[in-house]
Design a protein around this motif. Structure first.
Motif, PDB file in Angstrom:
ATOM      1  N   ILE A   1       0.857  -1.197   0.000  1.00 32.89           N
ATOM      2  CA  ILE A   1       0.000   0.000   0.000  1.00 32.89           C
ATOM      3  C   ILE A   1       0.884   1.234   0.000  1.00 32.89           C
ATOM      4  CG2 ILE A   1      -1.725   1.307   1.292  1.00 32.89           C
ATOM      5  CD1 ILE A   1      -2.676  -1.375   2.458  1.00 32.89           C
ATOM      6  N   ASP A   2       0.697   2.086  -0.976  1.00 33.11           N
ATOM      7  CA  ASP A   2       1.418   3.353  -1.004  1.00 33.11           C
ATOM      8  C   ASP A   2       0.748   4.320  -0.040  1.00 33.11           C
ATOM      9  OD1 ASP A   2       3.251   2.563  -2.941  1.00 33.11           O
ATOM     10  OD2 ASP A   2       1.860   3.048  -4.563  1.00 33.11           O
ATOM     11  N   ALA A   3       1.528   4.909   0.843  1.00 28.36           N
ATOM     12  CA  ALA A   3       0.953   5.814   1.842  1.00 28.36           C
ATOM     13  C   ALA A   3       2.014   6.801   2.301  1.00 28.36           C
ATOM     14  CB  ALA A   3       0.440   5.023   3.036  1.00 28.36           C
ATOM     15  N   ASP A   4       1.565   7.990   2.699  1.00 28.90           N
ATOM     16  CA  ASP A   4       2.456   8.988   3.276  1.00 28.90           C
ATOM     17  C   ASP A   4       2.452   8.935   4.801  1.00 28.90           C
ATOM     18  OD1 ASP A   4       3.080  10.003   0.729  1.00 28.90           O
ATOM     19  OD2 ASP A   4       1.246  11.213   0.739  1.00 28.90           O
ATOM     20  N   ARG A   5       1.354   8.369   5.372  1.00 31.15           N
ATOM     21  CA  ARG A   5       1.225   8.324   6.833  1.00 31.15           C
ATOM     22  C   ARG A   5       0.727   6.944   7.246  1.00 31.15           C
ATOM     23  NH1 ARG A   5      -2.691  12.912   8.722  1.00 31.15           N
ATOM     24  NH2 ARG A   5      -1.223  13.391  10.390  1.00 31.15           N
ATOM     25  N   VAL A   6       1.183   6.476   8.389  1.00 32.54           N
ATOM     26  CA  VAL A   6       0.763   5.188   8.948  1.00 32.54           C
ATOM     27  C   VAL A   6       0.536   5.374  10.447  1.00 32.54           C
ATOM     28  CG1 VAL A   6       1.478   2.822   9.465  1.00 32.54           C
ATOM     29  CG2 VAL A   6       1.996   3.808   7.226  1.00 32.54           C
ATOM     30  N   ALA A   7      -0.581   4.858  10.956  1.00 28.86           N
ATOM     31  CA  ALA A   7      -0.864   4.876  12.391  1.00 28.86           C
ATOM     32  C   ALA A   7      -0.296   3.608  13.025  1.00 28.86           C
ATOM     33  CB  ALA A   7      -2.356   4.976  12.640  1.00 28.86           C
ATOM     34  N   LEU A   8       0.287   3.734  14.225  1.00 25.66           N
ATOM     35  CA  LEU A   8       0.928   2.601  14.873  1.00 25.66           C
ATOM     36  C   LEU A   8       0.643   2.617  16.371  1.00 25.66           C
ATOM     37  CD1 LEU A   8       2.944   0.191  14.758  1.00 25.66           C
ATOM     38  CD2 LEU A   8       4.780   1.864  15.114  1.00 25.66           C
ATOM     39  N   VAL A   9       0.197   1.458  16.897  1.00 26.98           N
ATOM     40  CA  VAL A   9       0.030   1.281  18.342  1.00 26.98           C
ATOM     41  C   VAL A   9       0.714  -0.028  18.739  1.00 26.98           C
ATOM     42  CG1 VAL A   9      -2.168   2.529  18.330  1.00 26.98           C
ATOM     43  CG2 VAL A   9      -2.178   0.023  18.199  1.00 26.98           C
ATOM     44  N   ARG A  10       0.774  -0.296  20.038  1.00 31.59           N
ATOM     45  CA  ARG A  10       1.409  -1.519  20.529  1.00 31.59           C
ATOM     46  C   ARG A  10       0.686  -2.016  21.768  1.00 31.59           C
ATOM     47  NH1 ARG A  10       4.203  -0.490  25.211  1.00 31.59           N
ATOM     48  NH2 ARG A  10       4.706   1.717  25.609  1.00 31.59           N
ATOM     49  N   ARG A  52      -9.185   8.020   9.559  1.00 35.88           N
ATOM     50  CA  ARG A  52      -8.207   8.839   8.834  1.00 35.88           C
ATOM     51  C   ARG A  52      -7.963   8.338   7.408  1.00 35.88           C
ATOM     52  NH1 ARG A  52      -4.458  11.884  12.191  1.00 35.88           N
ATOM     53  NH2 ARG A  52      -5.043  11.806  14.400  1.00 35.88           N
ATOM     54  N   ASP A  53      -8.499   7.153   7.090  1.00 33.43           N
ATOM     55  CA  ASP A  53      -8.331   6.544   5.772  1.00 33.43           C
ATOM     56  C   ASP A  53      -6.853   6.371   5.414  1.00 33.43           C
ATOM     57  OD1 ASP A  53      -9.469   5.337   3.528  1.00 33.43           O
ATOM     58  OD2 ASP A  53      -9.274   7.153   2.324  1.00 33.43           O
ATOM     59  N   ILE A  54      -6.105   5.800   6.367  1.00 38.44           N
ATOM     60  CA  ILE A  54      -4.679   5.531   6.171  1.00 38.44           C
ATOM     61  C   ILE A  54      -4.386   4.103   6.641  1.00 38.44           C
ATOM     62  CG2 ILE A  54      -3.977   7.945   6.445  1.00 38.44           C
ATOM     63  CD1 ILE A  54      -3.162   7.268   9.340  1.00 38.44           C
ATOM     64  N   PRO A  55      -3.270   3.520   6.236  1.00 39.13           N
ATOM     65  CA  PRO A  55      -2.898   2.215   6.787  1.00 39.13           C
ATOM     66  C   PRO A  55      -2.585   2.341   8.288  1.00 39.13           C
ATOM     67  CG  PRO A  55      -1.597   2.744   4.823  1.00 39.13           C
ATOM     68  CD  PRO A  55      -2.307   3.997   5.229  1.00 39.13           C
ATOM     69  N   ALA A  56      -2.728   1.234   8.983  1.00 42.97           N
ATOM     70  CA  ALA A  56      -2.437   1.220  10.419  1.00 42.97           C
ATOM     71  C   ALA A  56      -1.896  -0.141  10.807  1.00 42.97           C
ATOM     72  CB  ALA A  56      -3.683   1.554  11.230  1.00 42.97           C
ATOM     73  N   ALA A  57      -1.221  -0.187  11.945  1.00 44.35           N
ATOM     74  CA  ALA A  57      -0.660  -1.446  12.429  1.00 44.35           C
ATOM     75  C   ALA A  57      -0.659  -1.446  13.950  1.00 44.35           C
ATOM     76  CB  ALA A  57       0.765  -1.639  11.901  1.00 44.35           C
ATOM     77  N   ALA A  58      -0.729  -2.641  14.510  1.00 45.18           N
ATOM     78  CA  ALA A  58      -0.616  -2.838  15.958  1.00 45.18           C
ATOM     79  C   ALA A  58       0.437  -3.904  16.209  1.00 45.18           C
ATOM     80  CB  ALA A  58      -1.954  -3.263  16.556  1.00 45.18           C
ATOM     81  N   VAL A  59       1.436  -3.582  17.001  1.00 46.58           N
ATOM     82  CA  VAL A  59       2.428  -4.568  17.424  1.00 46.58           C
ATOM     83  C   VAL A  59       1.820  -5.332  18.593  1.00 46.58           C
ATOM     84  CG1 VAL A  59       4.730  -4.927  18.384  1.00 46.58           C
ATOM     85  CG2 VAL A  59       4.356  -3.160  16.640  1.00 46.58           C
ATOM     86  N   THR A  60       1.443  -6.578  18.359  1.00 49.49           N
ATOM     87  CA  THR A  60       0.737  -7.352  19.377  1.00 49.49           C
ATOM     88  C   THR A  60       0.824  -8.837  19.047  1.00 49.49           C
ATOM     89  OG1 THR A  60      -1.399  -7.738  20.457  1.00 49.49           O
ATOM     90  CG2 THR A  60      -1.457  -7.129  18.135  1.00 49.49           C
ATOM     91  N   LYS A  72      -0.346  -6.812  13.588  1.00 49.54           N
ATOM     92  CA  LYS A  72      -1.594  -6.857  12.837  1.00 49.54           C
ATOM     93  C   LYS A  72      -1.670  -5.589  11.983  1.00 49.54           C
ATOM     94  CE  LYS A  72      -4.212  -9.640  16.154  1.00 49.54           C
ATOM     95  NZ  LYS A  72      -5.394  -9.709  17.042  1.00 49.54           N
ATOM     96  N   PHE A  73      -2.044  -5.765  10.727  1.00 49.73           N
ATOM     97  CA  PHE A  73      -2.100  -4.650   9.779  1.00 49.73           C
ATOM     98  C   PHE A  73      -3.539  -4.376   9.358  1.00 49.73           C
ATOM     99  CE2 PHE A  73       2.092  -6.522   9.265  1.00 49.73           C
ATOM    100  CZ  PHE A  73       2.932  -5.429   9.151  1.00 49.73           C
ATOM    101  N   ALA A  74      -3.822  -3.121   9.080  1.00 41.52           N
ATOM    102  CA  ALA A  74      -5.113  -2.727   8.515  1.00 41.52           C
ATOM    103  C   ALA A  74      -4.881  -1.797   7.336  1.00 41.52           C
ATOM    104  CB  ALA A  74      -5.969  -2.023   9.561  1.00 41.52           C
ATOM    105  N   SER A  75      -5.650  -1.995   6.291  1.00 34.41           N
ATOM    106  CA  SER A  75      -5.568  -1.115   5.131  1.00 34.41           C
ATOM    107  C   SER A  75      -6.438   0.118   5.366  1.00 34.41           C
ATOM    108  CB  SER A  75      -6.018  -1.863   3.879  1.00 34.41           C
ATOM    109  OG  SER A  75      -7.335  -2.352   4.031  1.00 34.41           O
ATOM    110  N   PRO A  76      -6.293   1.169   4.564  1.00 37.34           N
ATOM    111  CA  PRO A  76      -7.153   2.346   4.722  1.00 37.34           C
ATOM    112  C   PRO A  76      -8.628   1.958   4.700  1.00 37.34           C
ATOM    113  CG  PRO A  76      -5.372   2.827   3.195  1.00 37.34           C
ATOM    114  CD  PRO A  76      -5.282   1.360   3.492  1.00 37.34           C
ATOM    115  N   GLY A  77      -9.384   2.454   5.668  1.00 34.82           N
ATOM    116  CA  GLY A  77     -10.777   2.072   5.805  1.00 34.82           C
ATOM    117  C   GLY A  77     -11.010   1.067   6.915  1.00 34.82           C
TER     118      GLY A  77
END
Length: 402
Positions: A1-10, A52-60, A72-77
């Motif tokens: 996924i091409d993206a300028d921003r990624v959300a990340l939690v743990r 935010r309609d951006i990719p996101a991930a959780a380190v878990t 765990k990864f999530a695509s925009p949406g």
């Protein structure tokens, strides 16, 4: 996924902060801005991907023992990312070492606060609630959300502790039974994307029963409900009684997530493992805290024990999981197809054998060297009979071929 921003939690495992920082630094080195949310439950990442309609991930590593880690990864949406939808590409990029280079940045973001704000506007409840957070990542946000909607909340095993001193961070309710005295009980797994429930004057709510209640709430005369193919006829009959369309999915949260994001008819989805999704209530991701708030809302609005007693009943077996080497799993399925060739068979995920009075499902586990066996019939005698027969066929074949 091409993206300028990624959300990340743990999550709160002892190694997760270190791994999340390394992940953030790697993203930064490719020119991406990382919105760092800190220690939060996985649904916070899904909410960020959706809002935010951006990719996101959780380190878990979710409900697994302390030594495990993962992402765990999530695509925009907010759709969970399966191997087919992107994880194979992630693996390919990693193995090729052909990374983009750039000057990104890491920005701290209040992703958890945004998530709690969204949930807190959806429900209202004056229920007395006890939450077992299992020393996982969900205790703080669960308490915050439930208190904001009006609940009187007590959280046990609230502080994140990666050694999980009380019990493994799964959704078993035995420990919670010792803590509740007439309150609504809720157990979250380690990253709070799953939940289990104890209802006063009733006891433990099975995932099938929870799915039926949630489906009834989310349906409004039309719409569809998606359930994994292990689910009881209780769910199907409740959906159809309330005017909805019942859909079946293969087992696995990425498969369900992707399908509900492709089908706007779906207002609720659920799995036997306790993953519940609420696209009809603007939460198209699996979320134990959202499920907890909705259950509390329903508990205040009606007699849940009575509603549970009124659900259609069908005797079902537990999910039996015999050991099986990965390279033998498909052979087991082919053998079962031959053994039950005189019945109607479904092969979407393993083999589902249809009888006049019920069904048998045998499928390979997606995550461990095991098979999964479950059946449901019109009476308990038939459940016991078919389950024992299926176990004998599967175990004999595995023994003869290993």
């Amino acid at each position: 996924i091409d993206a300028d921003r990624v959300a990340l939690v743990r999550d709160g495992r002892k190694h997760s902060k270190r791994h999340a920082q390394a992940f953030a630094n790697g993203l930064k080195s490719t020119g991406i801005e990382v919105l760092l949310g800190g220690l939060e439950p996985t649904p916070v990442a899904y909410h960020a991907a959706w809002s935010r309609d951006i990719p996101a991930a959780a380190v878990t590593a979710s409900h697994n023992p302390p030594e495990y880690t993962g992402v765990k990864f999530a695509s925009p949406g907010g759709a969970a990312l399966s191997r087919e939808a992107g994880m194979a590409g992630v693996q390919g990029n990693y193995e090729s070492k052909d990374f983009d280079r750039g000057g990104g940045e890491i920005t701290e973001a209040n992703l958890g606060g945004e998530y709690a704000g969204h949930l807190s506007t959806e429900f209202e409840s004056d229920a007395e609630v006890v939450v077992d957070a299992g020393n996982g990542a969900g205790g703080k946000r669960a308490k915050q959300v439930l208190e904001r909607i009006g609940c009187d909340v007590r959280v046990v095993n609230a502080e994140p502790d990666g050694s999980f001193p009380d019990h493994l961070p799964d959704t078993e309710t035995e420990k919670l039974k010792e803590e509740t005295e007439g309150e609504l009980g809720i157990v979250l797994d380690g990253d709070a994307d799953r939940a289990a429930f104890l209802v006063p004057d009733y006891g433990e709510v099975s995932p099938d029963e929870a799915m039926a209640l949630f489906a009834e709430r989310c349906l409004d005369g039309d719409g569809a409900v998606l359930a994994d193919l292990r689910s009881s006829k209780t769910v199907r009959e409740t959906v159809e009684h309330n005017g909805g369309k019942y859909l079946e999915s293969r087992v696995g949260h990425t498969f369900i997530s992707e399908r509900l994001h492709r089908n706007n008819e779906i207002v609720f989805a659920g799995e036997l493992s306790g993953h519940y999704y609420f696209p009809g209530l603007e939460a198209p991701w699996d979320d134990g805290i959202f499920a907890a708030a909705l259950m509390a809302d329903m508990h205040s609005a009606s007699d849940l024990a009575e509603r549970l007693q009124d659900l259609p009943r069908h005797p079902a077996s537990p999910e039996v999981r015999p050991d099986c080497p990965h390279d033998l799993k498909q052979d087991v399925i082919e053998h079962l197809k031959q053994e039950y060739s005189d019945h109607e068979l479904s092969t979407r995920d393993g083999v589902k054998v249809h009888f006049e009075d019920g069904w048998l499902l045998v499928r390979p586990s997606n995550t461990s060297p095991r098979m999964s066996i479950r059946c449901e019939f019109d009476n308990q005698e038939r459940v016991d009979e078919v389950l024992e027969q299926a176990k004998e066929i599967v175990n004999e074949y595995i023994a003869e071929n290993t």
